[in-house]
Design a protein around this motif. Structure first.
Motif, mmCIF file in Angstrom:
data_model
loop_
_atom_site.group_PDB
_atom_site.id
_atom_site.type_symbol
_atom_site.label_atom_id
_atom_site.label_comp_id
_atom_site.label_asym_id
_atom_site.label_seq_id
_atom_site.Cartn_x
_atom_site.Cartn_y
_atom_site.Cartn_z
ATOM 1 N N THR A 353 19.030 22.904 -49.238
ATOM 2 C CA THR A 353 18.155 24.023 -49.590
ATOM 3 C C THR A 353 18.792 24.797 -50.738
ATOM 4 O OG1 THR A 353 17.422 24.180 -47.300
ATOM 5 C CG2 THR A 353 16.999 26.073 -48.719
ATOM 6 N N TYR A 354 18.022 25.125 -51.757
ATOM 7 C CA TYR A 354 18.602 25.826 -52.909
ATOM 8 C C TYR A 354 17.607 26.836 -53.465
ATOM 9 C CZ TYR A 354 15.810 22.560 -55.730
ATOM 10 O OH TYR A 354 14.788 21.837 -56.276
ATOM 11 N N VAL A 355 18.150 27.761 -54.272
ATOM 12 C CA VAL A 355 17.352 28.806 -54.918
ATOM 13 C C VAL A 355 17.559 28.691 -56.418
ATOM 14 C CG1 VAL A 355 16.929 31.271 -55.154
ATOM 15 C CG2 VAL A 355 17.606 30.337 -52.928
ATOM 16 N N ASP A 356 16.445 28.557 -57.125
ATOM 17 C CA ASP A 356 16.485 28.550 -58.593
ATOM 18 C C ASP A 356 16.078 29.933 -59.090
ATOM 19 O OD1 ASP A 356 17.428 26.170 -59.540
ATOM 20 O OD2 ASP A 356 15.481 25.154 -59.457
ATOM 21 N N ILE A 357 17.009 30.617 -59.761
ATOM 22 C CA ILE A 357 16.673 31.890 -60.405
ATOM 23 C C ILE A 357 16.535 31.586 -61.892
ATOM 24 C CG2 ILE A 357 17.353 34.300 -60.766
ATOM 25 C CD1 ILE A 357 19.196 34.017 -58.333
#
Length: 881
Positions: A353-357
């Motif tokens: 699971t990852y977050v792209d800002i």
């Protein structure tokens, strides 16, 4: 007809009377039934104050009210309360009340709970406190034969209740307060529909981070129930988180290894005000009159299986383009807001699971702030890679957003930084895995807090970020009348900012003028403005510091002391400051300090070794409270002092030694020959009692003494000084309260003890007599300001006079014996005493006649009597006055 109605009326009354009376008959039985079902189905202790049965309230069903229910856990949560409820109302067919066998299932149609508090917990071993249902002994048989409850619920409700969930293994806590929930439908059919309404306030904390704080939650959900497939489908669902509306649809289905989820959601509007609505109202304040431009969109998908080894795929997007907002009562507008954030998981693997800002940008006035990056592996050891580039005028923050700050911020922050690290590296100080490159600076920054007397005004601070370290290139600040300049390195700035790690580093700090009072005391105005710590509370060495400081200060002012050229090393760790190799010029000499000060306990403490080389005695024992209390009399000395002092004890609220707790020892060497006795009431009192000594002429050359101190007293080990040919021994103690208890012994030659003694010595006329001395004792009590002196001088002089008289007596007796011997010799030789007749030529004639004998004896008696009478007369005429 009348008779028929009469019969019907009487019958109804009888039935009503029976319905009212039966519950009282079965009151004790129903309590036993409830307790039996609880004991047989739950692994927990269940208690209640009462159970009431009514056939009227829910007619044609019976209603059972359980009051003041408490469910308490067994091991491993023994003694902890799982649930309490003020009232639980159960509606069931009347026939259920009359079941006597515990083998028969109990059917319940509706449930209502009032003021219920439920606490769900998972401990660090993975045990849960809510798994309290007993396994059925007949679980392998047909389910219809099993014990327990059968629900045929038409409606249910939970009112004014609260739910707490605590997971100690993940440091997660979730709270729902002011919780109200109700539903209508049935669980008994294979296909049914449940209409629910929910509202409450939710809070969520994960690993000390507050994600939701008393946020308002409202949810109207229409749920299709397919009990054969264990599938729950959401349709026409509307929710509200704070003031952000959410619609969602999809389903959750129970499968063999977990759950299958397929849900999509979005916010139905597109105003940027919806984004502000997500922020807790405590921080966002009233949004009604906020001006906004631009859009905001939240949409997402959660699809896949939840099992022990997988999670659903995620695709959640948050977007805003060229938005702005302005609060009506604030001067500044935040504009050019661009948000492009995505939360994704495409594999079902939790770790992926990852977050792209992609963008998080905004502008206030001419200051532009930009950030972008990624957060990966967010459920385990999160990997962070961020780029930050921007300028912030800190004073604009409060003018653009209604944030509550303890103080007004000011200053310009500039940063251009890339940082890449994993959270485990932060927690373990694995600096090689922390990659920071870039610069950051701040100018014109002012910082204050409740524990600071004066604000710290930072004119400039400049840092360079390198992998593993942060270099402090410059730091210049002022607080009160003190100035500070520093350079150095910080090892774990991110560890300090992002976790509970201590701030580690090495610093070189210099100052032209450093006033301790700028940090320890305040004038009335400063106290009112900045300091809120109670006067009775002691200041603390910051617990977050773990650093080494190399100090160099031209002037340090502490109370009335001016220390010059202060140089040394200071190590701060665990609320303890350790000094080593610290030196300073003071009192025309050199002072050295080593030891430590600790604020770990309820009272600050110290353990210090103090060395003084060439101190001006009068000045140091007048200005330095510690020395003043160790040896108050020393201030009358003119000259220099070398000393070493080892002491420990507690510090009071102003960080000064609490003298009643101080203990230790000291060695002092006095390099002086001058004494100002007229400045001391003590010496004046001694001189008035001992007129044979002039204290201004004491010989203090090479004076050395040892002191020990404890329990508020200073004990002086015996030491000796000299006045001319008088030896003086001194010993005793005094208190920090200025009390005195000293004994002095003066070994005084006889010649100093008055004219009468000297006249007697002259009459004896013997050089050996001049060597005679006697000890004169003096006891000093009272206080330094009011000394009480007593001596044994009178008795000493009296003893000396007797000794001298005895010497004179023996001397006269000795003289008398010699005279008798001479006369007897003359008599025996017939010497008439004619001095012209040689002694050797005397002819002794012996006359044996009786007429000669009486004359000879009488002559001897007369001579001896005359000598004895002469001696007695001399003794009696000695002047003793």
């Amino acid at each position: 007809m009348k008779k028929a109605f009469k019969i019907i009326g009487i019958t109804l009354l009888i039935i009503l009377a029976i319905l009212l009376a039966i519950p009282f008959v079965f009151q004790s039985q129903i309590e036993k039934i409830v307790q039996r079902y609880a004991d047989e189905n739950l692994n927990a202790k269940v208690s209640f104050s009462s159970v009431n049965l009514s056939f009227i309230r829910s007619f044609p069903n019976a209603q059972v009210d359980i009051n003041d229910l408490v469910i308490t856990n067994f091991k491993p949560f023994e003694g902890e309360t799982l649930a309490t409820s003020k009232s639980i109302s159960l509606a069931m067919p009347i026939k259920e009340v009359f079941k006597s066998s515990s083998d028969e299932p109990l059917t319940i149609n509706s449930i209502n709970l009032d003021e219920t508090l439920l606490t769900l917990k998972t401990n660090t071993l993975g045990d849960v406190n809510y798994d309290i249902l007993k396994e059925s002994e007949t679980k392998n048989n047909d389910s219809s034969d099993a014990q327990g409850f059968t629900f045929d619920v038409k409606d249910y409700s939970i009112n004014n209740s609260a739910i707490t969930y605590i997971d100690e293994s993940s440091n997660t806590s979730f709270f729902i307060t002011e919780f109200n929930h109700n539903g209508k439908g049935t669980f008994s059919g294979e296909l049914s529909e449940l209409d629910t309404k929910t509202e409450g306030k939710i809070s969520l904390n994960i690993d000390s981070t507050n994600y939701l704080d008393n946020n308002t939650l409202k949810l109207d959900a229409l749920i299709d129930l397919d009990l054969n497939k264990n599938k729950y489908t959401f349709k026409e669902n509307k929710g509200l988180i704070n003031q952000l509306p959410i619609t969602f649809n999809g389903f959750v289905q129970q499968i063999e290894n977990g759950q299958l989820i397929d849900i999509t959601f979005e916010n139905p509007g597109s105003s940027f005000k919806d984004f502000l609505a997500v922020i807790p109202k405590t921080y966002s304040k009233d949004l009604e009159n906020v001006e906004t431009t631009g859009d905001f969109k939240l949409n997402g998908m959660v699809k896949g299986e939840i099992t022990d080894n997988s999670i659903p795929n995620l695709d959640i997007k948050i977007n805003s383009n060229n938005a702005s907002f302005k609060y009506p009562d604030l001067a500044k507008r935040v504009e050019n807001i661009n948000i492009d954030v995505a939360i994704k998981n495409t594999t079902g693997n939790t770790d992926e699971t990852y977050v792209d800002i992609n963008a998080l940008n905004f502008k206030i006035d001419q200051d532009v702030f930009k950030a972008s990056g990624t957060l990966k592996n967010i459920t385990d050891n999160m990997l962070v890679n961020l780029d930050i580039d921007g300028v912030l005028n800190l004073s604009n923050l409060k003018q653009a957003y209604p944030i509550n700050l303890d103080q007004d911020l000011s200053g310009i922050l500039k940063t251009k930084l890339n940082t890449a690290f994993d959270m485990e590296a932060i927690e373990t100080n694995a600096y090689s895995r922390i990659k920071n490159t870039g610069t950051a600076s701040i100018t014109g920054f002012t910082y204050s807090s409740e524990d600071m007397v004066n604000p710290i005004q930072i004119s400039n601070a400049d840092m360079t970020f390198k992998p593993g370290t942060v270099s402090l290139n410059s730091f210049n600040a002022k607080t009160g009348s003190s100035d500070l300049a520093a350079t150095g390195s910080i090892n774990n700035l991110l560890g300090y900012l992002l976790s509970d790690k201590k701030l580690q580093g090495n610093f070189n700090v210099s100052s032209q003028q450093f006033l301790i009072s700028d940090f320890m005391e305040a004038d009335d105005n400063a106290k009112e403005k900045n300091k809120t710590t109670a006067d009775s509370e002691s200041l603390k060495i910051p617990d977050f510091l773990d650093c080494t400081i190399y100090a160099n200060a031209k002037t340090v002012v502490y109370d009335n002391l001016n220390l010059k050229n202060v140089v040394g090393k200071l190590v701060i760790k665990d609320q303890r400051a350790t000094l080593s190799n610290m030196t300073s010029d003071i009192f025309d000499g050199k002072m050295s300090i080593s030891g430590d000060v600790s604020t770990q306990g309820t009272k600050p403490s110290f353990n210090i070794n103090l060395g003084a080389d060439g101190f001006d005695i009068a000045q140091s024992f007048t200005d330095l409270d510690l020395l003043k209390n160790l040896a108050p009399i020393a201030k009358i000395l003119d000259g220099t002092l070398n000393t070493t002092i080892n002491l420990k004890g507690d510090l009071n609220e102003s960080f000064s030694p609490d003298l009643q707790t101080v203990s230790g020892d000291a060695f002092a060497e006095v390099l002086t020959r001058e004494l100002n006795a007229e400045n001391s009431k003590l010496l004046t009192a001694l001189e008035s009692n001992l007129n044979f000594i002039d204290f201004n002429q004491l010989d203090l050359k090479d004076l050395k003494t040892n002191l020990t101190f404890d329990n508020g007293k200073v004990n002086i080990k015996p030491f000796y000084i000299k006045y001319k040919d008088i030896d003086i021994g001194i010993a005793g103690s005094h208190g920090f309260d200025k009390s005195l208890d000293y004994n002095l012994v003066f070994n005084v030659p006889a010649k100093y003890l008055g004219s009468d003694v000297n006249r007697l010595i002259g009459k004896i006329n013997d050089p050996e007599v001049n060597k005679i001395s006697i000890p004169i004792s003096a006891n000093i009590a009272g206080s330094f300001t009011n000394p009480k002196v007593s001596t044994d001088l009178t008795s000493g002089v009296s003893k000396l006079m007797k000794q001298l008289v005895e010497i004179q007596k023996q001397k006269l007796l000795s003289q008398g014996e010699n005279t008798i011997k001479d006369i007897l010799s003359d008599v025996m030789t017939g010497n008439s005493g004619n001095s012209n007749t040689p002694k050797d030529s005397t002819v002794i004639k012996t006359d044996t006649t009786k007429t000669n004998t009486p004359n000879t004896e009488q002559t001897i008696k007369n001579i001896l009597g005359g000598l004895l009478n002469k001696n007695k007369q001399k003794k009696d005429t000695v002047n003793l006055k």
